[in-house]
Design an enzyme around this catalytic site. Structure first.
Site, PDB file in Angstrom:
ATOM      1  N   GLN A   1       4.042   9.464   4.669  1.00  8.06           N
ATOM      2  CA  GLN A   1       5.281   9.431   3.901  1.00  8.06           C
ATOM      3  C   GLN A   1       5.953  10.789   3.756  1.00  8.06           C
ATOM      4  O   GLN A   1       7.176  10.887   3.775  1.00  8.06           O
ATOM      5  CB  GLN A   1       5.009   8.849   2.505  1.00  8.06           C
TER       6      GLN A   1
ATOM      7  N   ASP B   1      -3.072  13.895  20.972  1.00  6.72           N
ATOM      8  CA  ASP B   1      -1.751  13.684  20.386  1.00  6.72           C
ATOM      9  C   ASP B   1      -1.679  14.232  18.964  1.00  6.72           C
ATOM     10  O   ASP B   1      -0.607  14.397  18.405  1.00  6.72           O
ATOM     11  CB  ASP B   1      -1.413  12.192  20.356  1.00  6.72           C
TER      12      ASP B   1
ATOM     13  N   ASP C   1       0.819  -1.212   0.000  1.00  8.36           N
ATOM     14  CA  ASP C   1       0.000   0.000   0.000  1.00  8.36           C
ATOM     15  C   ASP C   1       0.853   1.264   0.000  1.00  8.36           C
ATOM     16  O   ASP C   1       0.475   2.278  -0.582  1.00  8.36           O
ATOM     17  CB  ASP C   1      -0.930   0.003   1.217  1.00  8.36           C
TER      18      ASP C   1
ATOM     19  N   THR D   1      -9.741   3.071   6.288  1.00  6.40           N
ATOM     20  CA  THR D   1      -9.332   1.746   6.749  1.00  6.40           C
ATOM     21  C   THR D   1      -7.861   1.722   7.148  1.00  6.40           C
ATOM     22  O   THR D   1      -7.310   0.644   7.399  1.00  6.40           O
ATOM     23  CB  THR D   1      -9.573   0.695   5.649  1.00  6.40           C
TER      24      THR D   1
ATOM     25  N   TYR E   1      -4.843   4.591   9.090  1.00  7.67           N
ATOM     26  CA  TYR E   1      -4.525   5.160  10.401  1.00  7.67           C
ATOM     27  C   TYR E   1      -5.789   5.572  11.154  1.00  7.67           C
ATOM     28  O   TYR E   1      -5.903   5.373  12.369  1.00  7.67           O
ATOM     29  CB  TYR E   1      -3.595   6.360  10.184  1.00  7.67           C
ATOM     30  N   SER E   2      -6.744   6.147  10.458  1.00 12.95           N
ATOM     31  CA  SER E   2      -7.969   6.597  11.105  1.00 12.95           C
ATOM     32  C   SER E   2      -8.696   5.445  11.792  1.00 12.95           C
ATOM     33  O   SER E   2      -9.182   5.587  12.919  1.00 12.95           O
ATOM     34  CB  SER E   2      -8.891   7.264  10.076  1.00 12.95           C
TER      35      SER E   2
ATOM     36  N   SER F   1      -7.367   2.699  12.936  1.00 14.18           N
ATOM     37  CA  SER F   1      -6.571   2.297  14.091  1.00 14.18           C
ATOM     38  C   SER F   1      -6.787   3.236  15.273  1.00 14.18           C
ATOM     39  O   SER F   1      -6.670   2.826  16.430  1.00 14.18           O
ATOM     40  CB  SER F   1      -5.084   2.263  13.721  1.00 14.18           C
TER      41      SER F   1
END
Length: 233
Positions: free
Chosen positions: A185, A115, A6, A126, A128-129, A131
């Site tokens: 990135q 944070d 990905d 699906t 980082y959000s 998680s």
């Protein structure tokens, strides 16, 4: 053609910004949520694409700019998954202020300590959000997800706003040190007083899918969403 996982697909998506070039992902990585062809089916998948059997899905990107005292900087960033504003250096809670609205008419939604905050597309819902506790959103939905990262309040929860709105994130603390990360990135440092303005880009990404592949099938297979436990014997 993006050969990798990905992360490789996200880098390829930035290479075609401003064009209508479709991107085909071949999964050589671990998860491969965005890629269409597993490496074991490389020749067969490419044959389906070249024979015209593949379909195109249009996924909108985010366009992020930085304003200093209300004046836009020349830097422009494009994200297929998410734009994240967070502290730089040591991990610590920081105050953030959220704005939502239209150009020239932004409304302050509120301030909170966290944070950081994730501004995500449905494609990135699906990643980082998710998680961080954000909702999974089907790619066809025209929405933008605001997901606070570990907010220091039980009253702060993920927020879904219409995709045509502008979302701004700043900090009420003049001594704060933040940075913005694009798709995990590209990293850019922010100076005190900066405000990150995020909106939907006008030109979507054309993502190549093979026949029979759907978002929900991929979600069940890759994320084991609502997977039934094995029956006991």
């Amino acid at each position: 053609v993006a050969l990798g996982g990905d992360g490789t697909f996200l880098r390829a998506s930035r290479l075609v910004v401003g064009t209508d070039i479709p991107v085909l992902g071949v999964n050589l990585g671990r998860l491969g949520f965005l890629t269409s062809i597993p490496d074991s089916y490389l020749e067969g998948g490419l044959h389906q694409v070249l024979s015209g059997e593949a379909v195109l899905e249009h996924r909108f990107r985010l366009r992020a700019t930085i304003q200093e005292d209300g004046v836009p900087r020349p830097d422009v960033f494009f994200a297929l998954n998410d734009v994240v504003i967070h502290t730089s250096g040591a991990a610590r809670v920081t105050p953030l202020t959220l704005f939502v609205g239209d150009e020239g008419d932004m409304e302050e939604v509120g301030s909170f300590a966290a944070d950081g905050v994730i501004l995500s597309t449905p494609t990135g819902s699906t990643a980082y959000s998710m998680s961080a506790g954000g909702p999974i959103i089907a790619p066809e939905v025209e929405a933008l997800v605001v997901t606070p990262i570990c907010p220091h309040s039980l009253a702060v929860r993920p927020l879904v706003v219409p995709a045509h709105r502008i979302v701004g994130v700043g900090s009420p603390d003049p001594s704060s040190e933040h940075q913005v990360t694009i798709d995990g990135q590209v990293v850019h440092s922010l100076t005190p007083g900066d405000c990150v303005m995020v909106t939907r880009d006008e030109r979507p990404l054309s993502l190549v899918r093979l026949p029979g592949q759907t978002f929900f099938k991929t979600m069940r297979r890759k994320l084991a969403w609502a997977a039934r436990p094995p029956e006991r014997t």
